[in-house]
Scaffold this motif. Structure first.
Motif, short mmCIF file in Angstrom:
data_model
loop_
_atom_site.label_atom_id
_atom_site.label_comp_id
_atom_site.label_asym_id
_atom_site.label_seq_id
_atom_site.Cartn_x
_atom_site.Cartn_y
_atom_site.Cartn_z
N GLU A 6 -7.90 -5.62 1.32
CA GLU A 6 -8.31 -5.42 2.71
C GLU A 6 -8.79 -3.98 2.92
OE1 GLU A 6 -5.16 -8.72 4.54
OE2 GLU A 6 -4.94 -6.61 5.12
N LEU A 7 -8.13 -3.04 2.28
CA LEU A 7 -8.55 -1.64 2.42
C LEU A 7 -9.97 -1.46 1.86
CD1 LEU A 7 -7.88 1.30 3.21
CD2 LEU A 7 -6.90 1.61 0.93
N ALA A 63 -16.24 0.27 7.19
CA ALA A 63 -16.11 0.28 8.66
C ALA A 63 -15.43 1.56 9.12
CB ALA A 63 -15.33 -0.95 9.13
N ILE A 64 -14.37 1.96 8.40
CA ILE A 64 -13.62 3.17 8.79
C ILE A 64 -14.50 4.40 8.66
CG2 ILE A 64 -11.69 4.67 8.15
CD1 ILE A 64 -10.24 2.07 7.18
N ILE A 65 -15.27 4.45 7.61
CA ILE A 65 -16.01 5.67 7.28
C ILE A 65 -17.40 5.73 7.93
CG2 ILE A 65 -16.99 6.96 5.29
CD1 ILE A 65 -13.92 7.04 5.60
N ASN A 66 -18.00 4.57 8.16
CA ASN A 66 -19.40 4.57 8.60
C ASN A 66 -19.73 3.78 9.86
OD1 ASN A 66 -20.42 6.13 6.32
ND2 ASN A 66 -19.99 4.31 5.09
N LEU A 124 0.82 -1.21 0.00
CA LEU A 124 0.00 0.00 0.00
C LEU A 124 0.86 1.27 0.00
CD1 LEU A 124 -2.87 -0.97 2.49
CD2 LEU A 124 -3.12 -0.47 0.05
N HIS A 125 0.46 2.20 -0.89
CA HIS A 125 1.13 3.50 -0.95
C HIS A 125 0.30 4.52 -0.17
CE1 HIS A 125 4.12 2.17 -3.87
NE2 HIS A 125 3.13 1.50 -4.47
N ARG A 126 0.92 5.24 0.74
CA ARG A 126 0.19 6.11 1.68
C ARG A 126 -0.60 7.21 0.98
NH1 ARG A 126 3.93 7.34 5.95
NH2 ARG A 126 2.26 8.74 6.59
N ARG A 127 -0.08 7.73 -0.10
CA ARG A 127 -0.78 8.81 -0.80
C ARG A 127 -2.09 8.30 -1.39
NH1 ARG A 127 3.33 13.07 -1.52
NH2 ARG A 127 3.88 13.22 0.68
N ARG A 131 -7.82 1.34 12.97
CA ARG A 131 -7.14 0.49 12.00
C ARG A 131 -5.68 0.90 11.86
NH1 ARG A 131 -11.14 -1.72 12.72
NH2 ARG A 131 -12.64 -2.65 11.28
N THR A 132 -4.80 -0.08 11.93
CA THR A 132 -3.44 0.12 11.48
C THR A 132 -3.42 -0.14 9.99
OG1 THR A 132 -2.50 -0.65 13.56
CG2 THR A 132 -1.06 -0.71 11.65
N ILE A 133 -2.88 0.78 9.22
CA ILE A 133 -2.74 0.54 7.79
C ILE A 133 -1.25 0.48 7.48
CG2 ILE A 133 -3.34 1.34 5.47
CD1 ILE A 133 -5.69 2.88 6.70
N LYS A 134 -0.78 -0.69 7.16
CA LYS A 134 0.64 -0.85 6.86
C LYS A 134 0.93 -0.24 5.49
CE LYS A 134 2.32 -3.25 10.41
NZ LYS A 134 3.50 -2.79 11.19
N VAL A 135 1.74 0.79 5.46
CA VAL A 135 2.06 1.47 4.21
C VAL A 135 3.55 1.41 3.93
CG1 VAL A 135 0.07 3.06 4.30
CG2 VAL A 135 2.24 3.73 5.35
N ARG A 136 3.88 1.49 2.65
CA ARG A 136 5.27 1.35 2.23
C ARG A 136 6.15 2.48 2.77
NH1 ARG A 136 6.88 -0.29 -3.85
NH2 ARG A 136 5.58 -2.01 -3.13
N ALA A 137 7.31 2.12 3.25
CA ALA A 137 8.32 3.13 3.62
C ALA A 137 9.00 3.56 2.32
CB ALA A 137 9.34 2.54 4.59
#
Lengths: 199, 169
Positions: A147-148, A154-157, A10-13, A164-170
């Motif tokens: 998964e996102l 769930a996150i929005i409503n 996953l890319h954070r942007r 939620r932890t969202i594992k994003v690329r460093a």
């Protein structure tokens, strides 16, 4: 040093764009520092309040806002380092249990602003488990696009508090900076939410 | 501490919606009044700095938040007060003092003797009260200074107004 985060899919942007676009009345508090740039890139607007400092303050800021505006959905988006600095606030959130609050930690396992040093999540710390242990029932970790997609509603409503932890690329990314004038950021947010008479 | 009732009255008259606190013996009566009040969201914190950010968030949402803490907790707030200063958020806190009148615990002295200077250095306007009969008027003025005057406004409540603590020694 653990390098696994350099290949997280996953890319954070992109994640920020997905979250911000999912609900047009979403109120967003972003934490120092990369989540500020992510949400500014996704669409700098008055309903985002970015914290340029006050490390550890993103979750309690979102909590105060959520308690003040129970009919609005509030999202706190912050990084793993910022979350770790104010981790006790998750217990405070759990006790208050605001139904309208979601917290997403963009976890790249790094302190991004200081040279990408690893945080404790790179080795042993699990923020979703921690949130669960501190009393937030609706928690989980998102690691890829599917998964996102599955968790977005769930996150929005969903009834909160949601964590939620969202594992994003460093990854190295261009800075996309919002205004750093705190008074302006406060006033534009209040005017958007409460109307011009709030100024 | 009956003066807690005077602060409670000032909080109610100002229409404060959130009261953030770290449990404290001096504030016990006031904290319990806020917990029992269905129109006040009483928020127990794990550390005082959460209360600073909570106050800012409440104001973003159009609600007034007042914070209750002890002088030892002021030290936990310093960097977070940059949020108040930089964004010029109104901020209101009532601080019960330690390290002053018949303090038995030397560990309370370092923060207790520097609370006022620490808050002023962090950009807060600080007033003090030692006479219980003056608490009501000063509480109302402290809240007014915060939310009408839009300042960072703190009232220090002298240790002389709380029972002397000894732990039986």
């Amino acid at each position: 040093m653990s390098k696994r985060a350099e290949s997280f899919p996953l890319h954070r942007r992109e994640v920020a764009k997905t979250l911000l676009g999912a609900r047009e009345d979403l109120l967003v508090v972003t934490g120092l520092g990369s989540t500020n740039w992510d949400f500014t890139a996704a669409g700098d607007c008055a309903r985002i309040f970015p914290l340029w400092g006050a490390m550890g303050g993103a979750v309690p800021t979102g909590l105060g806002l959520a308690l003040a505006q129970p009919s609005k959905r509030v999202l706190v988006a912050t990084g793993d380092g910022e979350m770790l600095m104010g981790i006790g606030a998750l217990a405070t959130v759990a006790v208050q249990a605001p139904k309208n609050l979601a917290i997403c930690v963009f976890d790249n396992e790094r302190y991004g602003e200081t040279g990408m040093q690893t945080t404790h999540t790179a080795s042993v710390a699990d923020l979703a488990l921690t949130a669960q242990g501190l009393g937030i029932r609706n928690t989980g970790t998102i690691t890829d696009e599917n998964e996102l997609k599955a968790e977005l509603d769930a996150i929005i409503n969903a009834d909160g508090p949601v964590f939620r932890t969202i594992k994003v690329r460093a990854e190295p990314l261009e800075f996309v900076l919002p205004s750093k004038d705190g008074v302006h950021l406060k006033n534009r947010f209040r005017a958007e939410l409460l109307g011009p008479e709030a100024l | 501490m009956e003066w807690g009732d005077d602060i409670y009255k000032a909080i109610k008259e100002a229409g404060v919606g959130q009261v953030a606190y770290v449990p404290d013996a001096g504030h016990k009566r006031l904290i319990n009044a806020c917990i029992d009040d269905n129109d006040i969201k009483a928020v127990s914190l794990t550390t005082e700095e959460e209360g600073i950010a909570l106050s800012a968030g409440a104001w973003l949402g159009g609600e007034k938040c007042v914070m209750l803490m002890q002088s030892s907790g002021v030290g936990n707030c310093i960097n977070m007060l940059s949020l108040i200063e930089t964004c010029r958020f109104p901020f209101c806190a009532f601080v019960t003092m330690r390290g002053q009148w018949h303090e038995f615990n030397p560990w309370q002295m370092p923060m207790g003797t520097t609370t006022k200077q620490a808050l002023q250095t962090a950009g807060c306007l600080v007033d003090e009260v030692e006479d219980p009969s003056d608490v009501g008027a000063k509480a109302a003025a402290t809240i007014h200074k915060a939310f009408v005057g839009q300042q960072s406004s703190v009232l220090l409540l002298s240790q002389r107004m709380v029972p002397i603590k000894t732990f039986g020694k």
